[in-house]
Design an enzyme around this catalytic site. Structure first.
Site, mmCIF file in Angstrom:
data_model
loop_
_atom_site.group_PDB
_atom_site.id
_atom_site.type_symbol
_atom_site.label_atom_id
_atom_site.label_comp_id
_atom_site.label_asym_id
_atom_site.label_seq_id
_atom_site.Cartn_x
_atom_site.Cartn_y
_atom_site.Cartn_z
ATOM 1 N N GLU A 65 -3.410 -0.213 -0.020
ATOM 2 C CA GLU A 65 -2.917 1.107 0.840
ATOM 3 C C GLU A 65 -2.784 2.359 -0.109
ATOM 4 O O GLU A 65 -3.113 3.241 0.548
ATOM 5 C CB GLU A 65 -1.350 0.604 1.378
ATOM 6 C CG GLU A 65 -1.299 -0.720 2.143
ATOM 7 C CD GLU A 65 -2.341 -0.594 3.312
ATOM 8 O OE1 GLU A 65 -2.575 0.408 3.694
ATOM 9 O OE2 GLU A 65 -2.715 -1.838 3.627
ATOM 10 N N HIS A 68 -6.229 3.899 0.514
ATOM 11 C CA HIS A 68 -6.535 4.714 1.763
ATOM 12 C C HIS A 68 -5.644 5.920 1.390
ATOM 13 O O HIS A 68 -6.256 7.082 1.789
ATOM 14 C CB HIS A 68 -5.708 4.026 2.763
ATOM 15 C CG HIS A 68 -6.487 2.462 3.508
ATOM 16 N ND1 HIS A 68 -7.688 2.820 4.089
ATOM 17 C CD2 HIS A 68 -6.165 1.516 3.557
ATOM 18 C CE1 HIS A 68 -7.922 1.384 4.452
ATOM 19 N NE2 HIS A 68 -7.065 0.577 4.227
HETATM 20 C C1 NHX Z 1 -4.610 -12.924 7.567
HETATM 21 N N1 NHX Z 1 -3.869 -10.668 7.496
HETATM 22 O O1 NHX Z 1 -5.125 -12.452 8.529
HETATM 23 C C2 NHX Z 1 -3.398 -11.730 6.763
HETATM 24 C C3 NHX Z 1 -2.020 -12.075 7.283
HETATM 25 C C4 NHX Z 1 -5.807 -5.738 2.947
HETATM 26 C C5 NHX Z 1 -3.345 -5.414 2.359
HETATM 27 N N2 NHX Z 1 -4.766 -13.892 6.614
HETATM 28 O O2 NHX Z 1 -6.292 -2.692 6.218
HETATM 29 O O3 NHX Z 1 -3.318 -6.746 6.558
HETATM 30 O O4 NHX Z 1 -5.572 -10.049 6.107
HETATM 31 O O5 NHX Z 1 -4.793 -0.914 5.435
HETATM 32 C C6 NHX Z 1 -5.002 -4.628 13.377
HETATM 33 C C7 NHX Z 1 -4.584 -4.139 12.374
HETATM 34 C C8 NHX Z 1 -6.781 -8.374 11.046
HETATM 35 C C9 NHX Z 1 -5.748 -5.802 13.709
HETATM 36 C C10 NHX Z 1 -4.582 -4.780 11.155
HETATM 37 C C11 NHX Z 1 -6.463 -7.754 12.224
HETATM 38 C C12 NHX Z 1 -5.408 -6.735 9.827
HETATM 39 C C13 NHX Z 1 -4.636 -4.145 6.779
HETATM 40 C C14 NHX Z 1 -6.137 -8.794 8.630
HETATM 41 C C15 NHX Z 1 -4.066 -5.014 4.556
HETATM 42 N N3 NHX Z 1 -4.210 -2.011 5.998
HETATM 43 N N4 NHX Z 1 -5.339 -7.385 6.952
HETATM 44 C C16 NHX Z 1 -5.022 -2.830 6.362
HETATM 45 C C17 NHX Z 1 -4.330 -6.519 6.563
HETATM 46 C C18 NHX Z 1 -4.888 -9.783 6.996
HETATM 47 C C19 NHX Z 1 -6.090 -7.960 9.987
HETATM 48 C C20 NHX Z 1 -5.989 -6.451 12.112
HETATM 49 C C21 NHX Z 1 -5.189 -5.961 11.080
HETATM 50 C C22 NHX Z 1 -4.436 -5.888 3.447
HETATM 51 C C23 NHX Z 1 -4.831 -5.106 5.773
HETATM 52 C C24 NHX Z 1 -5.088 -8.394 7.617
HETATM 53 ZN ZN ZN Z 2 -6.721 -1.268 5.009
#
Ligand code: NHX
Ligand code: ZN
Length: 246
Positions: A65, A68
């Site tokens: 984060e 970004h």
């Molecule tokens: C998983 N989630 O799925 C876990 C729980 C890289 C710190 N195993 O980029 O949370 O890995 O800047 C809409 C919005 C999938 C749809 C966010 C679909 C996130 C979010 C995957 C942060 N923030 N990734 C990000 C994150 C994940 C995911 C989404 C979505 C992380 C990243 C999700």
């Molecule tokens: Zn991200």
């Protein structure tokens, strides 16, 4: 100003959520605080504070984060950062909220370039700090690739391919034509499109990397503070970027 891109149904949903929150808090009126929380619920889902996260993961999330946020702060055409958090919400383990200062009808190539770099800032921070990368960036990569492809195929923003469009608009494809009919260009052009999409994404990756290498101290400071207090608003973030000690 806080709901760019919301359609009517989103706003209906948001007002409803805000009213439920106000009722739950035994308030007779819905205040801005409930609207604020409702907006984030509509965008990213409900907060999930009980999610179990290891210290290692927390560090990755914080640097992702912070990556970004720092890139978006440094590149002039990115929207200002409003909030950075490593508190889980819906599918997201953390997120960086940026909002345009005013409503625009037109977007420019240079603005897209900066936005692409901002989208890749999370992944680049992971690369720089951990010499490894995670699955977490999947949504960022999806959005970046989609934007780069639109720049090439919809907006004629690739110098190599010029001011042309490629493929039918998605809406037309939806109206029941065969998938194979949507392609109105040769194999050779398909290869060029892929190459140009890749060039935009590669360029954005390199610019994000340059920004984070140049502002590595800020990256570390923002991530460190996130690990301590989980959420930064725009003022708190701005002070760190200005080098003001916590
Ligand atoms: C998983 N989630 O799925 C876990 C729980 C890289 C710190 N195993 O980029 O949370 O890995 O800047 C809409 C919005 C999938 C749809 C966010 C679909 C996130 C979010 C995957 C942060 N923030 N990734 C990000 C994150 C994940 C995911 C989404 C979505 C992380 C990243 C999700
Ligand atoms: Zn991200």
């Amino acid at each position: 100003k806080l709901t760019p891109g919301f359609v009517g149904a989103d706003i209906e949903n948001l007002v409803n959520e805000a009213a439920i929150l106000a009722a739950r808090r035994n308030q007779k009126q819905v205040s801005m605080d409930e609207f604020q929380e409702a907006i984030e619920r509509v965008v990213a889902g409900p907060e999930r504070r009980s999610r179990l996260i290891t210290d290692e993961e927390k560090e990755v999330i914080a640097y992702h984060e912070a990556g970004h946020a720092v890139v978006q702060h440094v590149l002039p055409k990115c929207d200002p950062v409003r909030k950075i958090t490593i508190v889980s919400r819906g599918m997201a383990l953390g997120y960086t909220m940026s909002l345009p200062e005013d409503d625009h009808l037109l977007q420019s190539r240079n603005k897209f370039r900066d936005q692409l770099a901002g989208m890749l800032g999370g992944r680049v921070a992971e690369e720089m700090m951990f010499d490894d990368i995670t699955t977490g960036a999947s949504n960022d990569l999806e959005r970046a690739t989609e934007l780069a492809r639109k720049m090439v195929t919809r907006y004629g923003m690739s110098d190599a391919l010029g001011p042309m469009t490629f493929g039918q608009k998605e809406e037309l494809v939806f109206l029941g034509r065969e998938i194979s009919e949507q392609r109105d260009y040769s194999d050779a052009v398909a290869q060029q499109i892929d190459q140009e999409v890749r060039a935009f994404v590669d360029e954005a990756h390199d610019r994000a990397q340059q920004a984070l290498e140049e502002h590595r101290d800020n990256l570390v400071a923002v991530a460190t503070r996130l690990i301590e207090i989980e959420t930064l608003d725009s003022d708190q973030f701005g002070l760190i970027m200005d080098g003001v000690p916590a």
